[in-house]
Enzyme design. Sequence first.
Site, PDB file in Angstrom:
ATOM      1  N   ASN A  46       1.325  -0.901  -0.076  1.00  0.00           N
ATOM      2  CA  ASN A  46       0.119   0.251   0.466  1.00  0.00           C
ATOM      3  C   ASN A  46       1.106   1.658   0.062  1.00  0.00           C
ATOM      4  OD1 ASN A  46      -1.455   2.590   1.483  1.00  0.00           O
ATOM      5  ND2 ASN A  46      -3.134   0.948   1.450  1.00  0.00           N
ATOM      6  N   HIS A  57      -3.207   0.506  -3.538  1.00  0.00           N
ATOM      7  CA  HIS A  57      -3.291  -0.427  -2.105  1.00  0.00           C
ATOM      8  C   HIS A  57      -2.087  -1.818  -2.507  1.00  0.00           C
ATOM      9  CE1 HIS A  57      -7.859  -0.154  -1.675  1.00  0.00           C
ATOM     10  NE2 HIS A  57      -7.237   1.356  -1.912  1.00  0.00           N
ATOM     11  N   GLU A  59      -2.767  -4.765  -3.068  1.00  0.00           N
ATOM     12  CA  GLU A  59      -2.809  -5.685  -4.205  1.00  0.00           C
ATOM     13  C   GLU A  59      -2.533  -4.808  -5.636  1.00  0.00           C
ATOM     14  OE1 GLU A  59      -5.442  -6.731  -0.629  1.00  0.00           O
ATOM     15  OE2 GLU A  59      -4.927  -4.890  -1.571  1.00  0.00           O
ATOM     16  N   CYS A  84      -9.768  -5.281   0.391  1.00  0.00           N
ATOM     17  CA  CYS A  84     -11.333  -4.481   0.071  1.00  0.00           C
ATOM     18  C   CYS A  84     -12.264  -4.575  -0.482  1.00  0.00           C
ATOM     19  CB  CYS A  84     -10.968  -3.005   0.285  1.00  0.00           C
ATOM     20  SG  CYS A  84      -9.474  -2.259  -0.871  1.00  0.00           S
ATOM     21  N   CYS A  87     -10.089  -4.306  -4.498  1.00  0.00           N
ATOM     22  CA  CYS A  87      -8.965  -5.333  -4.383  1.00  0.00           C
ATOM     23  C   CYS A  87      -9.987  -6.284  -4.507  1.00  0.00           C
ATOM     24  CB  CYS A  87      -8.270  -5.801  -3.550  1.00  0.00           C
ATOM     25  SG  CYS A  87      -6.941  -3.714  -2.906  1.00  0.00           S
ATOM     26  N   ASP A 147      -8.206   5.089   4.932  1.00  0.00           N
ATOM     27  CA  ASP A 147      -8.305   4.042   4.019  1.00  0.00           C
ATOM     28  C   ASP A 147      -9.325   2.966   4.354  1.00  0.00           C
ATOM     29  OD1 ASP A 147      -6.001   2.656   2.236  1.00  0.00           O
ATOM     30  OD2 ASP A 147      -6.361   1.194   3.573  1.00  0.00           O
TER      31      ASP A 147
END
Length: 151
Positions: A46, A57, A59, A84, A87, A147
Site C-alpha cells: 500500500n 493498495h 494488491e 477491501c 481489491c 483508508d
Amino acid sequence: MVSANNDQAMLSIAIEEARLGYSEGGIPIGAALFDSSGVLLGRGHNRRVQESDPSVHGETDAFRKAGRQRNYKDTIMVTTLAPCWYCSGLVRQFGIGKVIVGESRTFSGGIEWLRECGVEVVDMDSQECVDLLGRFIEEHPEIWNEDIGEE
C-alpha cells in the site's frame, strides 16, 4: 520460487512488503501475486500515503508489478489483510483463483463475497499481520480510517 503448497512462505513475501510500507511511513499492507507453481509474478505494498494516490493498495501494486498475464485463473493473490471491496473487485474482474489472507480480524473486506463467487480464500489468521497493522492503527488512526472509508 516458493512451493505453491506453502501458504506461509508466500505470505512471508507479502509481510516483507508490509514492513517496507511501514518503514516508508505508509499503511503496512503488503501483497504478492504468484502463479500456480509458486513463481513470484509481482509484489507490492500500500503506497496511498507515499504517493498520495488512493488507488495504490497492496494488491493493486502487486498486480500492476506482475505485468500483463494471459490468464489469471491459476494465479494466487497473497495479502497481509483481507482485501477491501476495491481489491476484491480486482480479484473477481481478472478471475484470480485463490487468495491467501494474512488476517481478517482487523478488517474482513470482501472475503465472504469472494468465497460466494467461488474464489478459494485461505485465512492464515497471522498474529504477525494483526500486530503490524494494529501498531500502525494505534499510531495513525486518522490515516487508517481514511483508508477504509470511515470518518
